[in-house]
Design a protein around this motif. Structure first.
Motif, PDB file in Angstrom:
ATOM      1  N   ILE A 107      -2.483 -14.458   4.214  1.00  7.06           N
ATOM      2  CA  ILE A 107      -1.194 -13.796   4.063  1.00  7.06           C
ATOM      3  C   ILE A 107      -1.364 -12.356   4.531  1.00  7.06           C
ATOM      4  O   ILE A 107      -2.405 -11.734   4.303  1.00  7.06           O
ATOM      5  CB  ILE A 107      -0.653 -13.847   2.618  1.00  7.06           C
ATOM      6  N   VAL A 108      -0.338 -11.840   5.203  1.00  7.28           N
ATOM      7  CA  VAL A 108      -0.370 -10.473   5.731  1.00  7.28           C
ATOM      8  C   VAL A 108       0.919  -9.781   5.339  1.00  7.28           C
ATOM      9  O   VAL A 108       2.008 -10.173   5.776  1.00  7.28           O
ATOM     10  CB  VAL A 108      -0.520 -10.458   7.265  1.00  7.28           C
ATOM     11  N   THR A 109       0.822  -8.756   4.487  1.00  5.61           N
ATOM     12  CA  THR A 109       2.026  -8.014   4.127  1.00  5.61           C
ATOM     13  C   THR A 109       2.326  -6.985   5.210  1.00  5.61           C
ATOM     14  O   THR A 109       1.432  -6.493   5.892  1.00  5.61           O
ATOM     15  CB  THR A 109       1.884  -7.299   2.765  1.00  5.61           C
ATOM     16  N   GLY A 110       3.610  -6.683   5.377  1.00 10.01           N
ATOM     17  CA  GLY A 110       4.001  -5.825   6.489  1.00 10.01           C
ATOM     18  C   GLY A 110       3.652  -6.470   7.812  1.00 10.01           C
ATOM     19  O   GLY A 110       3.434  -5.788   8.817  1.00 10.01           O
ATOM     20  N   GLY A 111       3.611  -7.786   7.812  1.00 12.55           N
ATOM     21  CA  GLY A 111       3.087  -8.530   8.949  1.00 12.55           C
ATOM     22  C   GLY A 111       4.038  -8.709  10.109  1.00 12.55           C
ATOM     23  O   GLY A 111       3.702  -9.388  11.078  1.00 12.55           O
ATOM     24  N   ALA A 112       5.217  -8.087  10.052  1.00 13.23           N
ATOM     25  CA  ALA A 112       6.184  -8.243  11.138  1.00 13.23           C
ATOM     26  C   ALA A 112       6.217  -7.045  12.074  1.00 13.23           C
ATOM     27  O   ALA A 112       6.968  -7.051  13.049  1.00 13.23           O
ATOM     28  CB  ALA A 112       7.581  -8.480  10.566  1.00 13.23           C
ATOM     29  N   SER A 113       5.390  -6.020  11.786  1.00  7.93           N
ATOM     30  CA  SER A 113       5.395  -4.847  12.661  1.00  7.93           C
ATOM     31  C   SER A 113       4.062  -4.113  12.565  1.00  7.93           C
ATOM     32  O   SER A 113       3.298  -4.304  11.613  1.00  7.93           O
ATOM     33  CB  SER A 113       6.539  -3.880  12.279  1.00  7.93           C
ATOM     34  N   ILE A 166      -4.890 -19.981  -0.433  1.00  7.18           N
ATOM     35  CA  ILE A 166      -5.047 -18.690   0.245  1.00  7.18           C
ATOM     36  C   ILE A 166      -6.526 -18.320   0.246  1.00  7.18           C
ATOM     37  O   ILE A 166      -7.193 -18.400  -0.788  1.00  7.18           O
ATOM     38  CB  ILE A 166      -4.245 -17.579  -0.459  1.00  7.18           C
ATOM     39  N   ASP A 167      -7.022 -17.907   1.413  1.00  4.77           N
ATOM     40  CA  ASP A 167      -8.402 -17.440   1.534  1.00  4.77           C
ATOM     41  C   ASP A 167      -8.483 -15.950   1.842  1.00  4.77           C
ATOM     42  O   ASP A 167      -9.508 -15.317   1.585  1.00  4.77           O
ATOM     43  CB  ASP A 167      -9.124 -18.173   2.681  1.00  4.77           C
ATOM     44  N   LEU A 168      -7.420 -15.404   2.422  1.00  2.00           N
ATOM     45  CA  LEU A 168      -7.473 -14.037   2.935  1.00  2.00           C
ATOM     46  C   LEU A 168      -6.131 -13.361   2.723  1.00  2.00           C
ATOM     47  O   LEU A 168      -5.083 -13.920   3.044  1.00  2.00           O
ATOM     48  CB  LEU A 168      -7.821 -14.069   4.429  1.00  2.00           C
ATOM     49  N   CYS A 169      -6.190 -12.153   2.177  1.00  2.00           N
ATOM     50  CA  CYS A 169      -4.987 -11.347   1.946  1.00  2.00           C
ATOM     51  C   CYS A 169      -5.199  -9.993   2.596  1.00  2.00           C
ATOM     52  O   CYS A 169      -6.152  -9.278   2.253  1.00  2.00           O
ATOM     53  CB  CYS A 169      -4.724 -11.189   0.449  1.00  2.00           C
ATOM     54  N   VAL A 170      -4.331  -9.633   3.538  1.00  2.00           N
ATOM     55  CA  VAL A 170      -4.401  -8.322   4.186  1.00  2.00           C
ATOM     56  C   VAL A 170      -3.117  -7.561   3.865  1.00  2.00           C
ATOM     57  O   VAL A 170      -2.018  -8.019   4.191  1.00  2.00           O
ATOM     58  CB  VAL A 170      -4.575  -8.447   5.707  1.00  2.00           C
ATOM     59  N   ASN A 171      -3.265  -6.416   3.229  1.00  3.19           N
ATOM     60  CA  ASN A 171      -2.117  -5.605   2.836  1.00  3.19           C
ATOM     61  C   ASN A 171      -1.882  -4.485   3.837  1.00  3.19           C
ATOM     62  O   ASN A 171      -2.631  -3.510   3.877  1.00  3.19           O
ATOM     63  CB  ASN A 171      -2.348  -5.010   1.442  1.00  3.19           C
ATOM     64  N   CYS A 172      -0.837  -4.641   4.649  1.00  3.66           N
ATOM     65  CA  CYS A 172      -0.463  -3.625   5.635  1.00  3.66           C
ATOM     66  C   CYS A 172       0.883  -2.978   5.331  1.00  3.66           C
ATOM     67  O   CYS A 172       1.270  -2.023   6.014  1.00  3.66           O
ATOM     68  CB  CYS A 172      -0.417  -4.228   7.033  1.00  3.66           C
ATOM     69  N   ALA A 173       1.608  -3.489   4.363  1.00  2.00           N
ATOM     70  CA  ALA A 173       2.922  -2.926   4.051  1.00  2.00           C
ATOM     71  C   ALA A 173       2.769  -1.489   3.564  1.00  2.00           C
ATOM     72  O   ALA A 173       1.917  -1.202   2.718  1.00  2.00           O
ATOM     73  CB  ALA A 173       3.622  -3.773   2.994  1.00  2.00           C
ATOM     74  N   GLY A 174       3.584  -0.601   4.092  1.00  2.00           N
ATOM     75  CA  GLY A 174       3.493   0.792   3.658  1.00  2.00           C
ATOM     76  C   GLY A 174       4.497   1.669   4.372  1.00  2.00           C
ATOM     77  O   GLY A 174       5.104   1.274   5.373  1.00  2.00           O
ATOM     78  N   ILE A 175       4.653   2.871   3.839  1.00  2.00           N
ATOM     79  CA  ILE A 175       5.542   3.856   4.447  1.00  2.00           C
ATOM     80  C   ILE A 175       4.799   5.188   4.532  1.00  2.00           C
ATOM     81  O   ILE A 175       3.802   5.405   3.835  1.00  2.00           O
ATOM     82  CB  ILE A 175       6.850   4.041   3.649  1.00  2.00           C
ATOM     83  N   ALA A 176       5.281   6.062   5.400  1.00  2.00           N
ATOM     84  CA  ALA A 176       4.711   7.407   5.526  1.00  2.00           C
ATOM     85  C   ALA A 176       5.855   8.411   5.551  1.00  2.00           C
ATOM     86  O   ALA A 176       6.838   8.204   6.264  1.00  2.00           O
ATOM     87  CB  ALA A 176       3.881   7.523   6.787  1.00  2.00           C
ATOM     88  N   ILE A 177       5.727   9.470   4.755  1.00  2.00           N
ATOM     89  CA  ILE A 177       6.732  10.528   4.763  1.00  2.00           C
ATOM     90  C   ILE A 177       6.026  11.859   5.002  1.00  2.00           C
ATOM     91  O   ILE A 177       4.813  11.980   4.789  1.00  2.00           O
ATOM     92  CB  ILE A 177       7.534  10.590   3.449  1.00  2.00           C
ATOM     93  N   GLY A 178       6.771  12.828   5.454  1.00  2.00           N
ATOM     94  CA  GLY A 178       6.247  14.179   5.601  1.00  2.00           C
ATOM     95  C   GLY A 178       7.084  15.138   4.770  1.00  2.00           C
ATOM     96  O   GLY A 178       8.275  15.329   5.044  1.00  2.00           O
ATOM     97  N   GLU A 179       6.492  15.693   3.735  1.00  3.97           N
ATOM     98  CA  GLU A 179       7.244  16.569   2.836  1.00  3.97           C
ATOM     99  C   GLU A 179       6.249  17.483   2.117  1.00  3.97           C
ATOM    100  O   GLU A 179       5.290  17.008   1.511  1.00  3.97           O
ATOM    101  CB  GLU A 179       8.029  15.727   1.826  1.00  3.97           C
ATOM    102  N   ASN A 181      -0.107  -4.968  -6.513  1.00  5.12           N
ATOM    103  CA  ASN A 181       0.738  -6.062  -6.981  1.00  5.12           C
ATOM    104  C   ASN A 181       0.447  -7.345  -6.211  1.00  5.12           C
ATOM    105  O   ASN A 181       0.331  -8.434  -6.795  1.00  5.12           O
ATOM    106  CB  ASN A 181       2.209  -5.670  -6.814  1.00  5.12           C
ATOM    107  N   VAL A 182       0.298  -7.222  -4.897  1.00  2.00           N
ATOM    108  CA  VAL A 182       0.026  -8.401  -4.071  1.00  2.00           C
ATOM    109  C   VAL A 182      -1.371  -8.946  -4.345  1.00  2.00           C
ATOM    110  O   VAL A 182      -1.555 -10.157  -4.559  1.00  2.00           O
ATOM    111  CB  VAL A 182       0.188  -8.074  -2.578  1.00  2.00           C
ATOM    112  N   VAL A 201     -11.111 -13.187   0.431  1.00  2.00           N
ATOM    113  CA  VAL A 201     -11.309 -11.785   0.793  1.00  2.00           C
ATOM    114  C   VAL A 201      -9.965 -11.065   0.761  1.00  2.00           C
ATOM    115  O   VAL A 201      -8.946 -11.607   1.217  1.00  2.00           O
ATOM    116  CB  VAL A 201     -11.932 -11.658   2.209  1.00  2.00           C
ATOM    117  N   ILE A 202      -9.987  -9.842   0.244  1.00  2.00           N
ATOM    118  CA  ILE A 202      -8.809  -8.982   0.225  1.00  2.00           C
ATOM    119  C   ILE A 202      -9.115  -7.742   1.044  1.00  2.00           C
ATOM    120  O   ILE A 202     -10.152  -7.098   0.848  1.00  2.00           O
ATOM    121  CB  ILE A 202      -8.435  -8.586  -1.216  1.00  2.00           C
ATOM    122  N   VAL A 203      -8.226  -7.416   1.994  1.00  3.17           N
ATOM    123  CA  VAL A 203      -8.379  -6.217   2.816  1.00  3.17           C
ATOM    124  C   VAL A 203      -7.132  -5.355   2.630  1.00  3.17           C
ATOM    125  O   VAL A 203      -6.020  -5.791   2.951  1.00  3.17           O
ATOM    126  CB  VAL A 203      -8.555  -6.569   4.309  1.00  3.17           C
TER     127      VAL A 203
END
Length: 247
Positions: A9-15, A77-90, A117-118, A136-138
């Motif tokens: 499973i890959v979070t944020g996996g569409a971009s 599930i054997d592998l979880c990659v967490n890529c979901a995230g946001i970046a702000i400048g403040e 959470n994931v 494995v979790i990345v």
């Protein structure tokens, strides 16, 4: 652990980094379910032969449903990659006053709390694999975790949290046969950054020690794959930045 027969499973996996990772895993023969909050991600997932689950990583019920869907599609599930995230400048105190508390909280909630959470809900499914090595979790940190710049208080704090939880979570999950690592990318050529003027991109690339270019999202994906297949890598946050040290 071989990526060719992995269920990921890959979070944020569409971009961005997540999309490159999902694509690379599919190219290597893995089954993949993309978790993304954007319903349009379903089209991307379909284009690479992956499954899709619309997911808000900050919402327990949403993540639980997405993981249940992934388990149903891939039978585990054997592998979880967490890529979901946001970046702000403040800045902490800027021209318009102090840093907004809601934007700080939202950044930490998505980047750090969302990743935890994931992984906390994916780990029990991995443990059910019943092998010596169950999964494995990345997670995705950032070099901002170590040398964040002005205006990055929220982002750097969220990514420092990712780096900081890597070892304790790895220790927690060791008895379940699950390894945990994080990747700390530098400046990568994601669609958001590629949308900047070329002179800005060139200026950013010039700051990299060597090679003087932006990181290729595929390089992130390859490192995630290597972590999965290298059974002795655990509890580590790996910088992937061309030796860039931000000032």
């Amino acid at each position: 652990m071989n990526l060719s027969n992995a269920r990921a499973i890959v979070t944020g996996g569409a971009s961005g980094l997540g999309a490159a990772t999902a694509q690379h895993f599919r190219d290597r023969g893995a089954q993949v379910v993309v978790l993304d909050r954007d319903e349009a991600g379903a089209a991307y997932a379909d284009s690479i032969g992956a499954g899709f689950a619309r997911t808000d990583v900050t919402d327990e019920a949403s993540v639980a449903a997405a993981i249940a869907h992934a388990v149903g599609v891939m039978d585990g599930i054997d592998l979880c990659v967490n890529c979901a995230g946001i970046a702000i400048g403040e800045k902490t105190v800027g021209r318009e006053g102090p840093h907004r508390l809601d934007s700080f909280r939202r950044t930490v909630d998505i980047n750090l709390v969302g990743s935890f959470n994931v992984l906390r809900l994916a780990a029990p499914e991995m443990a059910r694999n019943g092998r010596d090595e169950n999964g494995v979790i990345v997670n995705t940190a950032s070099i901002a975790a170590f040398d964040g710049q002005a205006g990055q208080a929220a982002y750097a704090a969220s990514k420092a949290g990712i780096a900081g939880m890597t070892l304790p979570v790895a220790r927690d999950l060791a008895r379940s046969g699950i390894r945990v690592c994080a990747i700390a990318p530098g400046i990568f050529g994601t669609p958001m950054l590629r949308g900047l003027p070329q002179d800005v991109q060139d200026s950013l690339a010039a700051e990299v020690t060597f090679p003087k270019r932006l990181g290729d999202p595929l390089e992130y994906a390859r490192l995630a794959a290597f972590i999965f297949e290298c059974g002795y890598l655990n509890g580590e946050t790996i910088r992937l930045d061309g030796a860039l040290r931000m000032r």
